[in-house]
Design a protein around this motif. Structure first.
Motif, PDB file in Angstrom:
ATOM      1  N   TYR A 153      22.582 -38.669 -42.387  1.00  0.00           N
ATOM      2  CA  TYR A 153      23.183 -39.854 -43.010  1.00  0.00           C
ATOM      3  C   TYR A 153      24.695 -39.872 -42.811  1.00  0.00           C
ATOM      4  O   TYR A 153      25.372 -38.847 -42.931  1.00  0.00           O
ATOM      5  CB  TYR A 153      22.868 -39.872 -44.508  1.00  0.00           C
ATOM      6  N   ARG A 154      25.207 -41.070 -42.501  1.00  0.00           N
ATOM      7  CA  ARG A 154      26.653 -41.268 -42.436  1.00  0.00           C
ATOM      8  C   ARG A 154      27.012 -42.521 -43.219  1.00  0.00           C
ATOM      9  O   ARG A 154      26.300 -43.533 -43.148  1.00  0.00           O
ATOM     10  CB  ARG A 154      27.134 -41.486 -40.988  1.00  0.00           C
ATOM     11  N   THR A 155      28.113 -42.491 -43.893  1.00  0.00           N
ATOM     12  CA  THR A 155      28.601 -43.671 -44.584  1.00  0.00           C
ATOM     13  C   THR A 155      29.196 -44.663 -43.584  1.00  0.00           C
ATOM     14  O   THR A 155      29.515 -44.301 -42.440  1.00  0.00           O
ATOM     15  CB  THR A 155      29.687 -43.311 -45.598  1.00  0.00           C
ATOM     16  N   TYR A 156      29.355 -45.882 -44.024  1.00  0.00           N
ATOM     17  CA  TYR A 156      30.028 -46.903 -43.220  1.00  0.00           C
ATOM     18  C   TYR A 156      31.427 -46.414 -42.833  1.00  0.00           C
ATOM     19  O   TYR A 156      31.848 -46.535 -41.675  1.00  0.00           O
ATOM     20  CB  TYR A 156      30.099 -48.195 -44.036  1.00  0.00           C
ATOM     21  N   ALA A 157      32.144 -45.842 -43.806  1.00  0.00           N
ATOM     22  CA  ALA A 157      33.516 -45.398 -43.554  1.00  0.00           C
ATOM     23  C   ALA A 157      33.559 -44.281 -42.516  1.00  0.00           C
ATOM     24  O   ALA A 157      34.445 -44.253 -41.647  1.00  0.00           O
ATOM     25  CB  ALA A 157      34.157 -44.933 -44.863  1.00  0.00           C
ATOM     26  N   ARG A 158      32.614 -43.341 -42.601  1.00  0.00           N
ATOM     27  CA  ARG A 158      32.589 -42.245 -41.635  1.00  0.00           C
ATOM     28  C   ARG A 158      32.301 -42.764 -40.233  1.00  0.00           C
ATOM     29  O   ARG A 158      32.925 -42.315 -39.251  1.00  0.00           O
ATOM     30  CB  ARG A 158      31.515 -41.220 -42.041  1.00  0.00           C
ATOM     31  N   GLN A 159      31.377 -43.730 -40.131  1.00  0.00           N
ATOM     32  CA  GLN A 159      31.071 -44.297 -38.824  1.00  0.00           C
ATOM     33  C   GLN A 159      32.272 -45.029 -38.251  1.00  0.00           C
ATOM     34  O   GLN A 159      32.533 -44.969 -37.054  1.00  0.00           O
ATOM     35  CB  GLN A 159      29.877 -45.252 -38.929  1.00  0.00           C
ATOM     36  N   ILE A 211      11.292 -47.402 -44.660  1.00  0.00           N
ATOM     37  CA  ILE A 211      11.317 -46.519 -43.487  1.00  0.00           C
ATOM     38  C   ILE A 211      11.191 -47.312 -42.189  1.00  0.00           C
ATOM     39  O   ILE A 211      11.279 -46.734 -41.109  1.00  0.00           O
ATOM     40  CB  ILE A 211      10.226 -45.444 -43.568  1.00  0.00           C
ATOM     41  N   TRP A 212      10.976 -48.636 -42.303  1.00  0.00           N
ATOM     42  CA  TRP A 212      10.919 -49.474 -41.112  1.00  0.00           C
ATOM     43  C   TRP A 212      12.128 -50.412 -41.033  1.00  0.00           C
ATOM     44  O   TRP A 212      12.106 -51.403 -40.307  1.00  0.00           O
ATOM     45  CB  TRP A 212       9.610 -50.265 -41.058  1.00  0.00           C
ATOM     46  N   ARG A 213      13.166 -50.126 -41.759  1.00  0.00           N
ATOM     47  CA  ARG A 213      14.414 -50.892 -41.671  1.00  0.00           C
ATOM     48  C   ARG A 213      14.946 -50.770 -40.250  1.00  0.00           C
ATOM     49  O   ARG A 213      14.994 -49.678 -39.666  1.00  0.00           O
ATOM     50  CB  ARG A 213      15.441 -50.315 -42.653  1.00  0.00           C
ATOM     51  N   VAL A 214      15.338 -51.899 -39.674  1.00  0.00           N
ATOM     52  CA  VAL A 214      15.906 -51.884 -38.323  1.00  0.00           C
ATOM     53  C   VAL A 214      17.398 -52.182 -38.407  1.00  0.00           C
ATOM     54  O   VAL A 214      17.811 -53.187 -38.978  1.00  0.00           O
ATOM     55  CB  VAL A 214      15.217 -52.910 -37.403  1.00  0.00           C
ATOM     56  N   VAL A 231      23.779 -48.250 -49.376  1.00  0.00           N
ATOM     57  CA  VAL A 231      23.451 -46.825 -49.351  1.00  0.00           C
ATOM     58  C   VAL A 231      21.969 -46.676 -49.667  1.00  0.00           C
ATOM     59  O   VAL A 231      21.489 -47.228 -50.656  1.00  0.00           O
ATOM     60  CB  VAL A 231      24.272 -46.031 -50.391  1.00  0.00           C
ATOM     61  N   PRO A 232      21.199 -45.958 -48.848  1.00  0.00           N
ATOM     62  CA  PRO A 232      19.784 -45.752 -49.150  1.00  0.00           C
ATOM     63  C   PRO A 232      19.610 -44.993 -50.458  1.00  0.00           C
ATOM     64  O   PRO A 232      20.415 -44.121 -50.794  1.00  0.00           O
ATOM     65  CB  PRO A 232      19.260 -44.966 -47.949  1.00  0.00           C
ATOM     66  N   GLU A 233      18.541 -45.319 -51.180  1.00  0.00           N
ATOM     67  CA  GLU A 233      18.288 -44.677 -52.464  1.00  0.00           C
ATOM     68  C   GLU A 233      17.703 -43.277 -52.278  1.00  0.00           C
ATOM     69  O   GLU A 233      16.971 -43.015 -51.339  1.00  0.00           O
ATOM     70  CB  GLU A 233      17.316 -45.518 -53.289  1.00  0.00           C
ATOM     71  N   GLY A 234      18.040 -42.386 -53.177  1.00  0.00           N
ATOM     72  CA  GLY A 234      17.397 -41.073 -53.232  1.00  0.00           C
ATOM     73  C   GLY A 234      17.764 -40.121 -52.125  1.00  0.00           C
ATOM     74  O   GLY A 234      16.964 -39.240 -51.765  1.00  0.00           O
ATOM     75  N   LEU A 235      18.939 -40.256 -51.542  1.00  0.00           N
ATOM     76  CA  LEU A 235      19.336 -39.341 -50.477  1.00  0.00           C
ATOM     77  C   LEU A 235      19.235 -37.886 -50.946  1.00  0.00           C
ATOM     78  O   LEU A 235      19.612 -37.564 -52.068  1.00  0.00           O
ATOM     79  CB  LEU A 235      20.767 -39.632 -50.027  1.00  0.00           C
ATOM     80  N   GLU A 236      18.719 -37.040 -50.057  1.00  0.00           N
ATOM     81  CA  GLU A 236      18.588 -35.619 -50.381  1.00  0.00           C
ATOM     82  C   GLU A 236      19.539 -34.805 -49.518  1.00  0.00           C
ATOM     83  O   GLU A 236      19.689 -35.053 -48.321  1.00  0.00           O
ATOM     84  CB  GLU A 236      17.157 -35.148 -50.139  1.00  0.00           C
ATOM     85  N   THR A 237      20.183 -33.834 -50.126  1.00  0.00           N
ATOM     86  CA  THR A 237      21.108 -32.966 -49.408  1.00  0.00           C
ATOM     87  C   THR A 237      20.413 -31.657 -49.055  1.00  0.00           C
ATOM     88  O   THR A 237      19.896 -30.958 -49.929  1.00  0.00           O
ATOM     89  CB  THR A 237      22.357 -32.675 -50.254  1.00  0.00           C
ATOM     90  N   THR A 265      21.209 -45.525 -42.490  1.00  0.00           N
ATOM     91  CA  THR A 265      19.927 -45.637 -43.202  1.00  0.00           C
ATOM     92  C   THR A 265      19.451 -44.293 -43.740  1.00  0.00           C
ATOM     93  O   THR A 265      18.550 -44.248 -44.582  1.00  0.00           O
ATOM     94  CB  THR A 265      18.827 -46.180 -42.282  1.00  0.00           C
ATOM     95  N   GLY A 266      19.998 -43.196 -43.220  1.00  0.00           N
ATOM     96  CA  GLY A 266      19.511 -41.866 -43.582  1.00  0.00           C
ATOM     97  C   GLY A 266      18.252 -41.475 -42.831  1.00  0.00           C
ATOM     98  O   GLY A 266      17.715 -40.384 -43.024  1.00  0.00           O
ATOM     99  N   LEU A 267      17.761 -42.363 -41.963  1.00  0.00           N
ATOM    100  CA  LEU A 267      16.516 -42.134 -41.229  1.00  0.00           C
ATOM    101  C   LEU A 267      16.753 -41.557 -39.835  1.00  0.00           C
ATOM    102  O   LEU A 267      15.805 -41.190 -39.149  1.00  0.00           O
ATOM    103  CB  LEU A 267      15.733 -43.442 -41.107  1.00  0.00           C
ATOM    104  N   ALA A 268      18.000 -41.505 -39.401  1.00  0.00           N
ATOM    105  CA  ALA A 268      18.331 -40.995 -38.068  1.00  0.00           C
ATOM    106  C   ALA A 268      18.891 -39.581 -38.174  1.00  0.00           C
ATOM    107  O   ALA A 268      19.671 -39.272 -39.086  1.00  0.00           O
ATOM    108  CB  ALA A 268      19.344 -41.908 -37.388  1.00  0.00           C
ATOM    109  N   ILE A 269      18.478 -38.736 -37.238  1.00  0.00           N
ATOM    110  CA  ILE A 269      18.915 -37.346 -37.216  1.00  0.00           C
ATOM    111  C   ILE A 269      19.287 -36.966 -35.789  1.00  0.00           C
ATOM    112  O   ILE A 269      18.519 -37.210 -34.856  1.00  0.00           O
ATOM    113  CB  ILE A 269      17.798 -36.410 -37.710  1.00  0.00           C
ATOM    114  N   ASP A 270      20.455 -36.387 -35.617  1.00  0.00           N
ATOM    115  CA  ASP A 270      20.839 -35.822 -34.326  1.00  0.00           C
ATOM    116  C   ASP A 270      20.498 -34.337 -34.340  1.00  0.00           C
ATOM    117  O   ASP A 270      20.973 -33.591 -35.219  1.00  0.00           O
ATOM    118  CB  ASP A 270      22.336 -36.006 -34.077  1.00  0.00           C
TER     119      ASP A 270
END
Length: 315
Positions: free
Chosen positions: A188-194, A133-136, A148-154, A224-229
């Motif tokens: 979360y966004r994939t590399y391709a989506r970005q 959770i402190w990945r920069v 891809v971060p592990e355990g992504l939740e939808t 990272t899945g840690l950012a939310i707009d």
């Protein structure tokens, strides 16, 4: 509005426990955590060769300095405890490897002695960094295209790092109790989506303009899945700087830290991040860390965590 399931509520309750090792990580497992009656310690990787050690002393007046040493006993970093007994010690370690660290907290006074000491093992290996959770991630510190971060939740059609998902749901519930409603418009966004988004902005406005408000592929925190707009329920000022003046933007700014979030890109940290202000862009760091950053008045993660500024993509 997102709905809290029994499972989400249980995990949120666990994540709000007072113990530093739990509160920092919510559902994400920490690299290492240790505690005594007076001191809590946690460490998480920030990059492939840098770890952040957090220290929280219950009796701050009796302790003064936190020192982190490597396997050979060499001091890798130290920090003075704040008036509330907290300190962050960023250290450089072996890349993509496990490292043994010894954390020593010295007593206050003219002749300091060891008040607390604990040895922990930390890892900067890719699998561990992916869940930290402190990945920069910034303009100088990218993620790989396949990471891809592990355990992504939808939840409600969007994917989140599991710790961020729980905390955002609880944050929304707290806002609703005050008659304020906001949703996530992107997580979360994939590399391709970005890449698709960024290339479209470049085509429309040019690379220099796009770089002020959009990350190049691999450099987006959303990967990272840690950012939310966030957006207001009525869509007022969505993805616009005026969002900070809406009731939703005001509530988020006032209460984000209590739910483990910081507003990542502000009017005061563009020199560190290279981005224009985004009052809607939340970054999950855990409740303890978010409150510490608010208390210390740090302007950016780079500044607070001892990392170089990333105003551009470098040479």
């Amino acid at each position: 509005m997102l709905t809290l399931s029994r499972r989400h509520l249980l995990r949120a309750a666990i994540g709000s426990s007072a113990a530093l090792g739990i509160a920092l990580g919510s559902s994400a497992s920490p690299v290492s955590a240790a505690s005594s009656a007076d001191v809590d310690v946690m460490a998480e990787p920030m990059t492939t060769d840098r770890v952040l050690v957090a220290v929280d002393a219950a009796k701050p007046g009796s302790l003064s300095t936190a020192v982190v040493r490597g396997p050979a006993g060499k001091a890798l970093g130290k920090a003075t405890l704040s008036a509330t007994g907290k300190a962050l010690v960023p250290v450089k370690v072996a890349a993509n490897a496990e490292t043994t660290l010894t954390i020593t907290v010295l007593t206050a006074g003219k002749n300091p002695t060891v008040g607390f000491e604990e040895t922990i093992t930390v890892s900067t290996q890719e699998s561990r960094l992916a869940s930290s959770i402190w990945r920069v991630v910034n303009k100088r510190l990218p993620m790989g295209a396949d990471e891809v971060p592990e355990g992504l939740e939808t939840v409600a059609g969007l994917q989140f790092h599991p710790a961020a998902a729980v905390s955002f749901l609880v944050f929304q519930e707290a806002a609703l109790a005050q008659k304020v409603s906001f949703q996530a418009v992107s997580a979360y966004r994939t590399y391709a989506r970005q890449k698709t988004l960024y290339d479209g902005y470049v085509e429309r406005e040019g690379r220099d303009a796009a770089d002020r408000y959009s990350a190049r592929p691999g450099h987006s925190e959303h990967q990272t899945g840690l950012a939310i707009d966030a957006r207001a329920s009525d869509d007022e000022c969505t993805l616009d700087e005026c969002f900070e003046d809406t009731p939703e933007g005001t509530f988020i700014a006032q209460h984000a830290a209590d739910h483990g979030f910081v507003i990542r890109y502000t009017k005061g940290n563009g020199g560190h991040t290279g981005y224009d202000p985004e009052p809607w862009h939340l970054r999950y760091v855990g409740t303890w860390m978010a409150r510490y950053l608010k208390e210390s008045k740090a302007t950016s993660l780079e500044e607070a965590w001892g990392l170089p500024a990333a105003p551009d993509y470098g040479p």
